[in-house]
Design an enzyme around this catalytic site. Structure first.
Site, PDB file in Angstrom:
ATOM      1  N   TYR A   1      23.575  24.427 -71.563  1.00 41.68           N
ATOM      2  CA  TYR A   1      23.755  24.386 -70.113  1.00 41.68           C
ATOM      3  C   TYR A   1      25.223  24.297 -69.727  1.00 41.68           C
ATOM      4  CZ  TYR A   1      23.405  22.949 -65.265  1.00 41.68           C
ATOM      5  OH  TYR A   1      23.527  22.887 -63.900  1.00 41.68           O
TER       6      TYR A   1
ATOM      7  N   TRP B   1      28.354  25.730 -66.467  1.00 42.32           N
ATOM      8  CA  TRP B   1      28.786  26.734 -65.493  1.00 42.32           C
ATOM      9  C   TRP B   1      29.657  27.815 -66.098  1.00 42.32           C
ATOM     10  CZ3 TRP B   1      29.433  27.069 -59.792  1.00 42.32           C
ATOM     11  CH2 TRP B   1      28.351  26.495 -59.133  1.00 42.32           C
TER      12      TRP B   1
HETATM   13  N1  MGD Z   1      26.801  11.678 -62.472  1.00 41.82           N
HETATM   14  C1  MGD Z   1      26.623  12.947 -62.173  1.00 41.82           C
HETATM   15  N2  MGD Z   1      26.597  13.871 -63.148  1.00 41.82           N
HETATM   16  C2  MGD Z   1      26.436  15.156 -62.847  1.00 41.82           C
HETATM   17  C3  MGD Z   1      26.284  15.571 -61.506  1.00 41.82           C
HETATM   18  C4  MGD Z   1      26.298  14.587 -60.488  1.00 41.82           C
HETATM   19  O1  MGD Z   1      26.154  14.886 -59.286  1.00 41.82           O
HETATM   20  N3  MGD Z   1      26.490  13.288 -60.862  1.00 41.82           N
HETATM   21  N4  MGD Z   1      26.126  16.900 -61.229  1.00 41.82           N
HETATM   22  C5  MGD Z   1      25.533  17.725 -62.261  1.00 41.82           C
HETATM   23  C6  MGD Z   1      25.617  19.145 -61.921  1.00 41.82           C
HETATM   24  S1  MGD Z   1      24.952  19.579 -60.402  1.00 41.82           S
HETATM   25  C7  MGD Z   1      26.106  20.077 -62.774  1.00 41.82           C
HETATM   26  S2  MGD Z   1      25.931  21.732 -62.369  1.00 41.82           S
HETATM   27  C8  MGD Z   1      26.706  19.712 -64.066  1.00 41.82           C
HETATM   28  C9  MGD Z   1      27.915  20.585 -64.449  1.00 41.82           C
HETATM   29  O2  MGD Z   1      28.176  20.494 -65.792  1.00 41.82           O
HETATM   30  P1  MGD Z   1      28.897  21.670 -66.631  1.00 41.82           P
HETATM   31  O3  MGD Z   1      28.573  22.994 -66.027  1.00 41.82           O
HETATM   32  O4  MGD Z   1      28.599  21.463 -68.060  1.00 41.82           O
HETATM   33  O5  MGD Z   1      30.430  21.333 -66.346  1.00 41.82           O
HETATM   34  P2  MGD Z   1      31.743  22.232 -66.467  1.00 41.82           P
HETATM   35  O6  MGD Z   1      32.875  21.260 -66.433  1.00 41.82           O
HETATM   36  O7  MGD Z   1      31.737  23.290 -65.437  1.00 41.82           O
HETATM   37  O8  MGD Z   1      31.645  22.837 -67.930  1.00 41.82           O
HETATM   38  C10 MGD Z   1      31.835  24.170 -68.217  1.00 41.82           C
HETATM   39  C11 MGD Z   1      32.539  24.298 -69.572  1.00 41.82           C
HETATM   40  O9  MGD Z   1      32.534  25.668 -69.942  1.00 41.82           O
HETATM   41  C12 MGD Z   1      33.816  26.021 -70.470  1.00 41.82           C
HETATM   42  N5  MGD Z   1      33.986  27.469 -70.255  1.00 41.82           N
HETATM   43  C13 MGD Z   1      34.359  28.097 -69.128  1.00 41.82           C
HETATM   44  N6  MGD Z   1      34.374  29.434 -69.307  1.00 41.82           N
HETATM   45  C14 MGD Z   1      34.005  29.663 -70.582  1.00 41.82           C
HETATM   46  C15 MGD Z   1      33.859  30.870 -71.353  1.00 41.82           C
HETATM   47  O10 MGD Z   1      34.084  31.980 -70.897  1.00 41.82           O
HETATM   48  N7  MGD Z   1      33.449  30.722 -72.642  1.00 41.82           N
HETATM   49  C16 MGD Z   1      33.215  29.487 -73.194  1.00 41.82           C
HETATM   50  N8  MGD Z   1      32.803  29.456 -74.461  1.00 41.82           N
HETATM   51  N9  MGD Z   1      33.377  28.345 -72.488  1.00 41.82           N
HETATM   52  C17 MGD Z   1      33.762  28.432 -71.201  1.00 41.82           C
HETATM   53  C18 MGD Z   1      34.785  25.167 -69.696  1.00 41.82           C
HETATM   54  O11 MGD Z   1      36.008  25.024 -70.396  1.00 41.82           O
HETATM   55  C19 MGD Z   1      33.986  23.866 -69.535  1.00 41.82           C
HETATM   56  O12 MGD Z   1      34.233  22.970 -70.584  1.00 41.82           O
HETATM   57  O13 MGD Z   1      27.089  18.332 -64.037  1.00 41.82           O
HETATM   58  C20 MGD Z   1      26.022  17.472 -63.677  1.00 41.82           C
HETATM   59  N10 MGD Z   1      26.419  16.086 -63.860  1.00 41.82           N
HETATM   60  N1  MGD Z   2      34.710  21.011 -55.258  1.00 39.59           N
HETATM   61  C1  MGD Z   2      33.549  21.113 -55.911  1.00 39.59           C
HETATM   62  N2  MGD Z   2      32.472  21.660 -55.297  1.00 39.59           N
HETATM   63  C2  MGD Z   2      31.289  21.750 -55.943  1.00 39.59           C
HETATM   64  C3  MGD Z   2      31.130  21.318 -57.278  1.00 39.59           C
HETATM   65  C4  MGD Z   2      32.274  20.729 -57.914  1.00 39.59           C
HETATM   66  O1  MGD Z   2      32.204  20.297 -59.072  1.00 39.59           O
HETATM   67  N3  MGD Z   2      33.443  20.654 -57.203  1.00 39.59           N
HETATM   68  N4  MGD Z   2      29.925  21.463 -57.927  1.00 39.59           N
HETATM   69  C5  MGD Z   2      28.971  22.433 -57.382  1.00 39.59           C
HETATM   70  C6  MGD Z   2      27.619  22.179 -57.899  1.00 39.59           C
HETATM   71  S1  MGD Z   2      27.283  22.588 -59.510  1.00 39.59           S
HETATM   72  C7  MGD Z   2      26.612  21.682 -57.134  1.00 39.59           C
HETATM   73  S2  MGD Z   2      25.052  21.501 -57.809  1.00 39.59           S
HETATM   74  C8  MGD Z   2      26.828  21.316 -55.726  1.00 39.59           C
HETATM   75  C9  MGD Z   2      26.178  19.955 -55.428  1.00 39.59           C
HETATM   76  O2  MGD Z   2      26.146  19.699 -54.084  1.00 39.59           O
HETATM   77  P1  MGD Z   2      25.605  18.268 -53.592  1.00 39.59           P
HETATM   78  O3  MGD Z   2      24.521  17.808 -54.460  1.00 39.59           O
HETATM   79  O4  MGD Z   2      25.315  18.393 -52.149  1.00 39.59           O
HETATM   80  O5  MGD Z   2      26.922  17.388 -53.824  1.00 39.59           O
HETATM   81  P2  MGD Z   2      27.342  15.868 -53.850  1.00 39.59           P
HETATM   82  O6  MGD Z   2      28.805  15.903 -53.548  1.00 39.59           O
HETATM   83  O7  MGD Z   2      26.906  15.206 -55.088  1.00 39.59           O
HETATM   84  O8  MGD Z   2      26.563  15.176 -52.679  1.00 39.59           O
HETATM   85  C10 MGD Z   2      26.690  15.551 -51.305  1.00 39.59           C
HETATM   86  C11 MGD Z   2      26.683  14.348 -50.415  1.00 39.59           C
HETATM   87  O9  MGD Z   2      25.427  13.666 -50.502  1.00 39.59           O
HETATM   88  C12 MGD Z   2      25.652  12.296 -50.281  1.00 39.59           C
HETATM   89  N5  MGD Z   2      24.553  11.515 -50.847  1.00 39.59           N
HETATM   90  C13 MGD Z   2      24.376  11.145 -52.122  1.00 39.59           C
HETATM   91  N6  MGD Z   2      23.222  10.429 -52.262  1.00 39.59           N
HETATM   92  C14 MGD Z   2      22.673  10.368 -51.035  1.00 39.59           C
HETATM   93  C15 MGD Z   2      21.476   9.780 -50.526  1.00 39.59           C
HETATM   94  O10 MGD Z   2      20.667   9.176 -51.221  1.00 39.59           O
HETATM   95  N7  MGD Z   2      21.221   9.960 -49.194  1.00 39.59           N
HETATM   96  C16 MGD Z   2      22.068  10.640 -48.376  1.00 39.59           C
HETATM   97  N8  MGD Z   2      21.724  10.794 -47.108  1.00 39.59           N
HETATM   98  N9  MGD Z   2      23.213  11.169 -48.827  1.00 39.59           N
HETATM   99  C17 MGD Z   2      23.510  11.051 -50.140  1.00 39.59           C
HETATM  100  C18 MGD Z   2      26.953  12.020 -50.961  1.00 39.59           C
HETATM  101  O11 MGD Z   2      27.580  10.958 -50.326  1.00 39.59           O
HETATM  102  C19 MGD Z   2      27.719  13.308 -50.778  1.00 39.59           C
HETATM  103  O12 MGD Z   2      28.656  13.223 -49.741  1.00 39.59           O
HETATM  104  O13 MGD Z   2      28.220  21.232 -55.440  1.00 39.59           O
HETATM  105  C20 MGD Z   2      28.931  22.398 -55.861  1.00 39.59           C
HETATM  106  N10 MGD Z   2      30.246  22.327 -55.300  1.00 39.59           N
HETATM  107 MO    MO Z   3      25.290  21.860 -60.114  1.00 42.42          MO
END
Ligand code: MGD
Ligand code: MGD
Ligand code: MO
Length: 766
Positions: A109, A111
């Protein structure tokens, strides 16, 4: 002629100075470009590149399974590509021979990067399919509960995301916009595969200027920038479902529910009504009942319900709400509440599932079937819901449920990862550390020496998007980009495709994997397929050569405003939903039939595993929100100057209410420890009245940096604290936002940050 590159955070123009030195500039067509991607070429990132294939010393000397507890703690030996590829191919063959392909976890998994061909996760899946299959993952960390739920009650998430009512339509028609969890413009910097024009800030500001009233419900307020005042209703984290139930209760009690819409477009309202009224469990879901759970005054709840019914109202929910235990419930209840208001399918009314979560929602662009690398066929049937990885590694053979099915965790011997960072994304990282010792071999393709790469056995250096040709495209972002290499590969880095092609050749699967094509051949083929599919949609794309020449194709001529579920509302017989009843399912026979106490057949309030109203607050009285980072995408580019400029004394900021800080004697910039029974991390205090009392907020994405002596994470990575349990037996989604902590400090002599240090690299047979 301008050259372009695409990234998740936007399109950038590639400029060259007189000496031919490349640099990146913002995209001229983008009204609100993100600064994140301008920093992709920072020297602080370049020094973290993986330059040569590397093998963990014990693994190299003693073979698979040697001293797994030393992962992340011992030197790597740099070897030649020939040696590395021979080792990887031989190890895959050994595991396949001894244990079968279901001992290979290739979920991988993450991005990775923009670019439709060099998409690392697609490449690794295609490769593993070509050599006999692998254990895959279902869903995402983003939308674990939501993605599993929505097809049963309305439509698949991807369909809904692409159908969101456009910003322009809302500016025209919406009167009241109620956001559960804001509309964070910081998150809309991103769209998977490449943002085109950043629309969210502009969209919100236009709505406010046209007189739309905004109400933001939740524990945080600085996640809704409309350029004007917005009301903030403070509600405890993870309690939104209770509040929505109370809003529904008032609508029912006061005869404001749209019975006609419920009868025509929905099924099961009556069944749900028995729960709502209290007939089912003796508890009417009144505003007073909800107030005790959420902290929201009953009078405000009752008044808000009336305001919603009296106006054209859009309800929005952040994805983070379903990243919690029972995460299905707020999504299901939002749809139910919107159905009772009866405005679904009307311009400016109804519901949004994550306006602001990425740039995609609300964009008027056509949905383009972008290029996708065919994955082949996976001969292995085993899978896991994506965030159950530690459970799988720790408990092979243990049973789990998922969307009504009963399964068992496979016994994994080899883990193969390309394009993700589990030591970023997973919860309870101390538990993952223990699970990580189980496999005999862990192979990573990485660009950078990330915490996960440092914890692998074999690391193969991958190129970045800035080092290869590709096609940039993202559903509904309105552009196709001919991505140009900006610089030569760092060190000996190779494209993931070339690495897999070389391995496939060693394993007798070259033909299946490459189909005789090199990268350029694939780009031409994928583009030709996209062109055909687009033509069927009435969109003419130029020939490949003309596309390359232009560097970019804009589809804005095909923009058209959207209204979500408009056709369904107009005629349910002509445009039914793909649910069992063809309608919105407020009660789902199918889900009820799964017999799950933690996800019954209609939306319910259940006490989260950890929350401010529950036990556990005596020792850990603060609710931790770990939200998406402002200055990077997850862990990507964390060492860039832009990301590190957002840290204080090298650490992430812990946002805490001034009174909570005062009660603990904490001042801005103090380094504190945030802790619970799962772990402990350090962070820098930032007092803020934009988070409610009892809540702290720590962005995700600081590179995991545990102190080996104390076990304390030094950098501010919240995932040493978060809970690693499935959202429910239905979805098994990630529950990161359900987490109680305590904060103590200040810490007198915080140790130096070591996240951005290279591992020890020893010279090997090169
Ligand atoms: N506590 C907490 N944890 C969370 C979340 C949260 O809200 N709270 N959010 C979750 C969510 S929504 C997501 S989507 C995940 C994201 O988690 P990830 O998608 O695993 O996070 P990234 O840091 O985007 O990791 C991408 C990795 O791919 C590598 N990469 C980029 N391009 C390439 C390529 O072309 N080839 C190869 N081989 N590698 C490459 C980058 O260097 C990087 O290390 O985290 C989750 N974790
Ligand atoms: N800059 C930047 N943008 C991103 C990403 C990133 O890594 N960096 N990651 C991308 C990815 S993979 C994803 S999945 C999306 C995720 O998008 P979201 O899941 O919407 O992102 P979060 O920032 O975790 O949360 C959004 C808001 O929800 C509020 N919140 C959290 N828990 C609760 C709750 O229980 N109740 C209410 N009412 N509010 C709550 C938090 O305070 C926060 O301000 O973002 C994407 N956009
Ligand atoms: Mo995500």
């Amino acid at each position: 002629m301008t050259a372009y590159t695409a990234s998740h955070w936007g399109i950038y123009e590639v400029a060259r100075d007189a000496a031919g030195q490349a640099s990146l500039r913002s995209f001229a067509d983008d009204p609100d470009p993100s600064p994140i991607g301008l920093h992709q070429m920072d020297a602080s990132l370049a020094r973290l590149r993986v330059l040569r294939p590397a093998v963990r010393q014990s693994w190299l000397e003693k073979g698979p399974g040697a001293a797994p507890e030393l992962r992340g703690r011992e030197p790597f030996v740099e070897v030649s590509w020939e040696t590395a590829l021979d080792l990887v191919a031989a190890e895959l063959l050994r595991v396949r021979e001894a244990h079968g392909n279901s001992a290979i976890f290739g979920g991988s998994y993450g991005w990775s990067s923009a670019g439709r061909f060099h998409h690392a996760q697609s490449q690794v899946h295609r490769f593993l399919n070509a050599v006999g299959g692998y254990v895959r993952h279902m869903d995402s960390y983003s939308l674990g509960a939501g993605r599993a739920l929505m097809p049963h009650i309305v439509a698949p998430m991807d369909e809904l995301m692409a159908q969101h009512t456009s910003w322009h339509v809302m500016a025209e028609h919406t009167q009241l916009f109620v956001a559960f969890g804001g509309v964070p413009a910081k998150n809309a910097q991103i769209s998977a595969g490449g943002t085109g024009r950043h629309r969210v800030r502009e969209g919100l500001h236009r709505m406010a200027a046209r007189g739309v009233r905004f109400v933001n419900i939740g524990p945080v307020h600085d996640n809704l920038d409309t350029g004007a005042e917005a009301e903030w209703i403070q509600a405890r984290p993870n309690t939104d479902t209770a509040l929505m139930l109370a809003l529904a209760w008032v609508l029912r009690e006061e005869g404001l529910a749209d019975r006609g819409f419920l009868a025509r477009c929905c099924t099961g309202y009556e069944r749900f009504e028995r729960y709502l009224s209290g007939e089912e469990d003796g508890q009417p879901k009144t505003p007073e009942w909800a107030g005790a759970i959420t902290g929201v005054p009953a009078a405000r709840t009752a008044a808000l319900a009336r305001e919603m019914a009296a106006h054209r109202t859009m309800l929005n929910i952040s994805w983070s709400l379903q990243r919690a235990t029972y995460g299905e419930q707020p999504f299901w209840m939002l749809v139910t509440l919107a159905a009772m208001l009866g405005q679904i399918g009307l311009p400016g009314g109804g519901f949004g599932l994550g306006y602001g979560a990425t740039n995609l929602m609300g964009s008027p662009h056509p949905r383009l079937p972008g290029p996708t690398l065919p994955q082949g066929r996976n001969a292995v049937r085993d899978f896991i819901p994506v965030s159950r990885i530690a459970d799988m590694l720790l408990h092979p053979g243990a049973p789990f449920t998922y969307v009504g099915g009963h399964y068992a965790y496979p016994d994994i011997r080899l883990v193969y990862w390309a394009g993700g960072n589990p030591f970023h994304h997973h919860q309870d990282l101390n538990r993952l550390e223990r699970a990580w010792r189980k496999p005999e071999t862990i192979i990573f393709h990485e660009q950078y020496w990330t915490p996960a790469a440092k914890r692998a056995d074999i690391v193969l250096p991958a190129t970045t998007t800035l080092e290869r040709n590709d096609i940039g495209s993202s559903t509904k972002e309105g552009y196709l980009v001919a991505m140009r290499p900006v610089s030569a590969p760092a060190g000996e880095a190779r494209d993931d495709y070339d690495i897999f092609a070389a391995l496939a050749a060693r394993m007798g699967a070259a033909g299946t994997y490459t189909e005789g094509l090199d990268s350029e051949g694939w780009l031409r083929r994928l583009y030709a397929e996209t062109r055909q599919k687009s033509a069927r949609q009435g969109i003419d794309l130029p020939e490949y050569e003309a596309f390359q020449e232009a560097g970019l194709v804009s589809l804005s001529a095909h923009d058209r405003p959207m209204v979500m579920l408009e056709a369904f509302r107009a005629d349910q017989a002509e445009s039914p939903l793909n649910t069992p009843s063809g309608r919105i399912e407020i009660f789902s026979e199918r889900i009820a039939g799964f017999g799950l106490p933690d996800c019954p057949g209609y939306p319910v309030w259940r006490e989260p595993a950890e929350w401010l109203g529950g036990p556990g607050t005596d020792r850990h009285p603060l609710h931790l929100l770990s939200d998406q980072p402002v200055r990077r995408l997850h862990s990507q580019l964390d060492a860039s100057g832009y990301s590190t400029a957002g840290k204080v004394r090298g650490r992430e900021l812990l946002y805490i209410h001034p009174e909570d800080a005062g009660a603990r004697g904490l001042a801005d910039g103090d380094i504190v420890e945030v802790f619970n029974d799962r772990g402990r991390c350090q962070a820098a205090v930032q007092r803020s009245a934009q988070v409610m009392r009892g809540v702290v907020r720590l962005n995700t994405g600081a590179w995991y940096d545990p102190d080996p002596a104390t076990g304390v994470e030094k950098h501010g990575n919240p995932n040493v604290l978060t809970l690693d349990v499935g959202a429910s037996g239905f979805s098994q989604g990630c529950s990161a936002q359900t987490c109680l902590v305590e904060v103590s400090g200040p810490v007198a002599d915080p140790p130096p940050i070591t996240a951005f240090e290279l591992p020890d690299l020893l010279p090997g047979n090169r």
